[in-house]
Design a protein around this motif. Sequence first.
Motif, PDB file in Angstrom:
ATOM      1  N   HIS A  50       0.816  -1.213   0.000  1.00 14.53           N
ATOM      2  CA  HIS A  50       0.000   0.000   0.000  1.00 14.53           C
ATOM      3  C   HIS A  50       0.855   1.272   0.000  1.00 14.53           C
ATOM      4  CE1 HIS A  50      -3.505  -2.513   0.826  1.00 14.53           C
ATOM      5  NE2 HIS A  50      -4.247  -1.442   0.634  1.00 14.53           N
ATOM      6  N   ASP A  51       1.976   1.253   0.705  1.00 15.35           N
ATOM      7  CA  ASP A  51       2.816   2.448   0.763  1.00 15.35           C
ATOM      8  C   ASP A  51       3.468   2.761  -0.580  1.00 15.35           C
ATOM      9  OD1 ASP A  51       2.181   2.613   3.419  1.00 15.35           O
ATOM     10  OD2 ASP A  51       4.137   1.948   4.158  1.00 15.35           O
ATOM     11  N   LEU A  52       3.429   1.804  -1.512  1.00 13.26           N
ATOM     12  CA  LEU A  52       4.063   1.977  -2.816  1.00 13.26           C
ATOM     13  C   LEU A  52       3.029   1.828  -3.936  1.00 13.26           C
ATOM     14  CD1 LEU A  52       7.218  -0.058  -1.874  1.00 13.26           C
ATOM     15  CD2 LEU A  52       7.207   2.384  -2.433  1.00 13.26           C
ATOM     16  N   ALA A  53       1.794   2.244  -3.654  1.00 16.58           N
ATOM     17  CA  ALA A  53       0.719   2.254  -4.657  1.00 16.58           C
ATOM     18  C   ALA A  53       0.492   0.890  -5.281  1.00 16.58           C
ATOM     19  CB  ALA A  53       0.998   3.301  -5.737  1.00 16.58           C
ATOM     20  N   GLY A  54       0.638  -0.164  -4.476  1.00 21.41           N
ATOM     21  CA  GLY A  54       0.389  -1.508  -4.974  1.00 21.41           C
ATOM     22  C   GLY A  54       1.549  -2.111  -5.735  1.00 21.41           C
ATOM     23  N   GLY A  55       2.730  -1.518  -5.634  1.00 23.85           N
ATOM     24  CA  GLY A  55       3.923  -2.055  -6.276  1.00 23.85           C
ATOM     25  C   GLY A  55       5.048  -2.197  -5.279  1.00 23.85           C
ATOM     26  N   ASP A  56       6.300  -2.247  -5.791  1.00 23.97           N
ATOM     27  CA  ASP A  56       7.446  -2.329  -4.884  1.00 23.97           C
ATOM     28  C   ASP A  56       8.521  -1.299  -5.194  1.00 23.97           C
ATOM     29  OD1 ASP A  56       8.586  -3.353  -7.172  1.00 23.97           O
ATOM     30  OD2 ASP A  56       9.116  -5.306  -6.323  1.00 23.97           O
ATOM     31  N   GLY A  57       8.305  -0.472  -6.222  1.00 21.21           N
ATOM     32  CA  GLY A  57       9.261   0.578  -6.531  1.00 21.21           C
ATOM     33  C   GLY A  57      10.576   0.091  -7.103  1.00 21.21           C
ATOM     34  N   ARG A 215      -9.565  -0.135  -6.893  1.00 21.68           N
ATOM     35  CA  ARG A 215     -10.370   0.608  -7.863  1.00 21.68           C
ATOM     36  C   ARG A 215     -10.008   2.093  -7.779  1.00 21.68           C
ATOM     37  NH1 ARG A 215     -16.300  -2.072  -6.403  1.00 21.68           N
ATOM     38  NH2 ARG A 215     -15.781  -4.219  -7.059  1.00 21.68           N
ATOM     39  N   SER A 216      -9.869   2.724  -8.933  1.00 22.00           N
ATOM     40  CA  SER A 216      -9.528   4.145  -8.932  1.00 22.00           C
ATOM     41  C   SER A 216      -9.997   4.775 -10.233  1.00 22.00           C
ATOM     42  CB  SER A 216      -8.012   4.317  -8.770  1.00 22.00           C
ATOM     43  OG  SER A 216      -7.655   5.691  -8.754  1.00 22.00           O
ATOM     44  N   PHE A 217     -10.946   5.688 -10.119  1.00 21.78           N
ATOM     45  CA  PHE A 217     -11.443   6.358 -11.322  1.00 21.78           C
ATOM     46  C   PHE A 217     -11.984   7.747 -10.983  1.00 21.78           C
ATOM     47  CE2 PHE A 217     -14.431   3.294  -9.603  1.00 21.78           C
ATOM     48  CZ  PHE A 217     -15.625   3.996  -9.461  1.00 21.78           C
ATOM     49  N   ASP A 218     -11.251   8.443 -10.095  1.00 22.17           N
ATOM     50  CA  ASP A 218     -11.643   9.810  -9.737  1.00 22.17           C
ATOM     51  C   ASP A 218     -10.498  10.783 -10.008  1.00 22.17           C
ATOM     52  OD1 ASP A 218      -9.926   9.006  -7.729  1.00 22.17           O
ATOM     53  OD2 ASP A 218     -11.156   9.738  -6.074  1.00 22.17           O
ATOM     54  N   SER A 219      -9.855  10.595 -11.143  1.00 23.91           N
ATOM     55  CA  SER A 219      -8.718  11.442 -11.522  1.00 23.91           C
ATOM     56  C   SER A 219      -9.202  12.742 -12.162  1.00 23.91           C
ATOM     57  CB  SER A 219      -7.855  10.688 -12.527  1.00 23.91           C
ATOM     58  OG  SER A 219      -8.554  10.543 -13.757  1.00 23.91           O
ATOM     59  N   ARG A 305      -3.771   3.965 -15.740  1.00 23.04           N
ATOM     60  CA  ARG A 305      -4.424   4.534 -14.559  1.00 23.04           C
ATOM     61  C   ARG A 305      -3.437   4.534 -13.386  1.00 23.04           C
ATOM     62  NH1 ARG A 305      -9.617   6.953 -14.600  1.00 23.04           N
ATOM     63  NH2 ARG A 305     -10.615   6.328 -16.539  1.00 23.04           N
ATOM     64  N   ASN A 306      -3.259   5.710 -12.760  1.00 19.87           N
ATOM     65  CA  ASN A 306      -2.327   5.887 -11.628  1.00 19.87           C
ATOM     66  C   ASN A 306      -0.882   5.556 -12.007  1.00 19.87           C
ATOM     67  OD1 ASN A 306      -4.311   6.800  -9.887  1.00 19.87           O
ATOM     68  ND2 ASN A 306      -4.742   4.778  -9.066  1.00 19.87           N
ATOM     69  N   THR A 399      -8.137  10.134  -4.841  1.00 21.46           N
ATOM     70  CA  THR A 399      -8.130   9.387  -3.579  1.00 21.46           C
ATOM     71  C   THR A 399      -7.295   8.116  -3.684  1.00 21.46           C
ATOM     72  OG1 THR A 399     -10.190   8.261  -4.198  1.00 21.46           O
ATOM     73  CG2 THR A 399     -10.390  10.290  -2.910  1.00 21.46           C
ATOM     74  N   ALA A 400      -6.307   8.116  -4.571  1.00 24.33           N
ATOM     75  CA  ALA A 400      -5.518   6.902  -4.785  1.00 24.33           C
ATOM     76  C   ALA A 400      -4.801   6.451  -3.519  1.00 24.33           C
ATOM     77  CB  ALA A 400      -4.506   7.134  -5.904  1.00 24.33           C
ATOM     78  N   ASP A 401      -4.475   7.396  -2.644  1.00 25.44           N
ATOM     79  CA  ASP A 401      -3.749   7.030  -1.424  1.00 25.44           C
ATOM     80  C   ASP A 401      -4.684   6.732  -0.254  1.00 25.44           C
ATOM     81  OD1 ASP A 401      -4.646   9.617  -1.141  1.00 25.44           O
ATOM     82  OD2 ASP A 401      -2.807  10.374  -0.203  1.00 25.44           O
ATOM     83  N   VAL A 402      -5.979   6.687  -0.521  1.00 27.33           N
ATOM     84  CA  VAL A 402      -6.959   6.362   0.527  1.00 27.33           C
ATOM     85  C   VAL A 402      -7.711   5.120   0.085  1.00 27.33           C
ATOM     86  CG1 VAL A 402      -8.920   7.167   1.883  1.00 27.33           C
ATOM     87  CG2 VAL A 402      -7.199   8.817   1.075  1.00 27.33           C
ATOM     88  N   ARG A 403      -7.310   3.967   0.588  1.00 30.97           N
ATOM     89  CA  ARG A 403      -7.893   2.695   0.158  1.00 30.97           C
ATOM     90  C   ARG A 403      -8.957   2.227   1.143  1.00 30.97           C
ATOM     91  NH1 ARG A 403      -8.504   2.251  -4.086  1.00 30.97           N
ATOM     92  NH2 ARG A 403      -8.335   4.495  -3.960  1.00 30.97           N
ATOM     93  N   PRO A 404      -9.935   1.466   0.670  1.00 32.48           N
ATOM     94  CA  PRO A 404     -11.045   1.041   1.535  1.00 32.48           C
ATOM     95  C   PRO A 404     -10.614   0.286   2.792  1.00 32.48           C
ATOM     96  CG  PRO A 404     -11.562   0.603  -0.769  1.00 32.48           C
ATOM     97  CD  PRO A 404     -10.122   1.034  -0.725  1.00 32.48           C
TER      98      PRO A 404
END
Length: 418
Positions: A50-57, A215-219, A305-306, A399-404
């Motif tokens: 989560h700290d890396l937007a779903g990746g590992d950098g 899910r992310s579609f509020d750009s 996306r993102n 809100t990409a950095d705010v996950r459910p």
Amino acid sequence: MGVSAAVADPITMDDFVDADPAQARIGQLLFYDKILSGNRNISCGTCHHHDLAGGDGLSLGIGEGGRGVGPERIAVDIRKRIPRNAPSLWNIGHNSVDVLFHDGRLEVSDQFGNGFDSPAEEWLPSGLDNIVAAQALFPLTAQFEMAGNPGENDIAGATHDRIDAAWPIVSARVRAIPDYANLFIQAFDTVDEPLDITIVEIGNALGAFINSEWRSFDSPYDAWLIGTPLPAAAERGRALFFGEARCASCHSGPLFTDQGFHAIGLPGFGPGRTRTFDKLPRDVGRMGETDLLSDAYRFRTPSLRNVALTAPYGHNGAYPTLGAIIAHHSDPAAARAGWIPDMAQLPEVPWLASVDFAIRQDSREMARQDAALDINPVALSVSEISDITAFLHALTGQTADVRPLGRPTTVPSGLPVD
């Protein structure tokens, strides 16, 4: 294709597969629980954090045998880097997604009677809810990702006998933990007692979490679709993207991907995704799945996306910035010629150093990669690259950095959470 014809309709919640909240809660815990790995030392979340937007950098990850997260992850005892960049999880639960992995080795299909064409072929169990649930099972069986090396644990040993042999062991580990057993009984109609928990329920729980969490579609671009102007630079970039730069010829649709496979001539490096009969440290992409020479060096078009959150870029993470990967598309030959190993984000692993860039010394292989190019480059100025970069930033969800659900602080196994 005109600009207006290339623009997709806005995304809504109805465009995603359903995800049961109770099952997603189990999936959140499993996603970060190292109990799923052979040596109990890595989770899905280690490489999709989560700290890396779903990746590992990282360009190429450090899987089983590493310690830490992201660019700070260190290799403690690994035999090989993960040969490809950790793919983004954003919006893979969208109804349009029917193929996953860089080489497309998992597809929605009736070929084997279980809903998917996958590395498990007819041994993939029936009952998986969707392609994301199916995808979640394969890192568990990958030696250098989560399974570990033969002789180290029962999961690794079983996987080397047959890919599906490890999944019952994983299931037994999970159902032996009372907290998991109770959660599964409450969330799944198919589970009345712990022994009913199989890899299908585990996959479906992971799928429910991934599908709902990313899910992310509020750009700003989504706001533009319904009438809100973009900033000037992003608007110029949008016009280029859908117009003269021809980016949308592949990055099309609501997710900015045609889900197709294209050779774009990225610089080769890393251990490669070697095959039993081909030990060269190279990655032939889609051809590794289809065995068709025409598919050599083709890789799946990623969603954008993102994308500004998920550097580095390319199937092997060759480029550290959006500007660099756009410049590559503009002039692949020049970009390949100017690429240097320092551009790759690779944590130091001294005992693998001789392998990391070995393929670049093979002049014949480099020539084959140079010749494989599906894109028709469009020369772009520095300012045009800057404008397209601005547009790609406009694809970042507000809100990409705010996950459910986010990252749990603890998991039922009691193992540490990365």
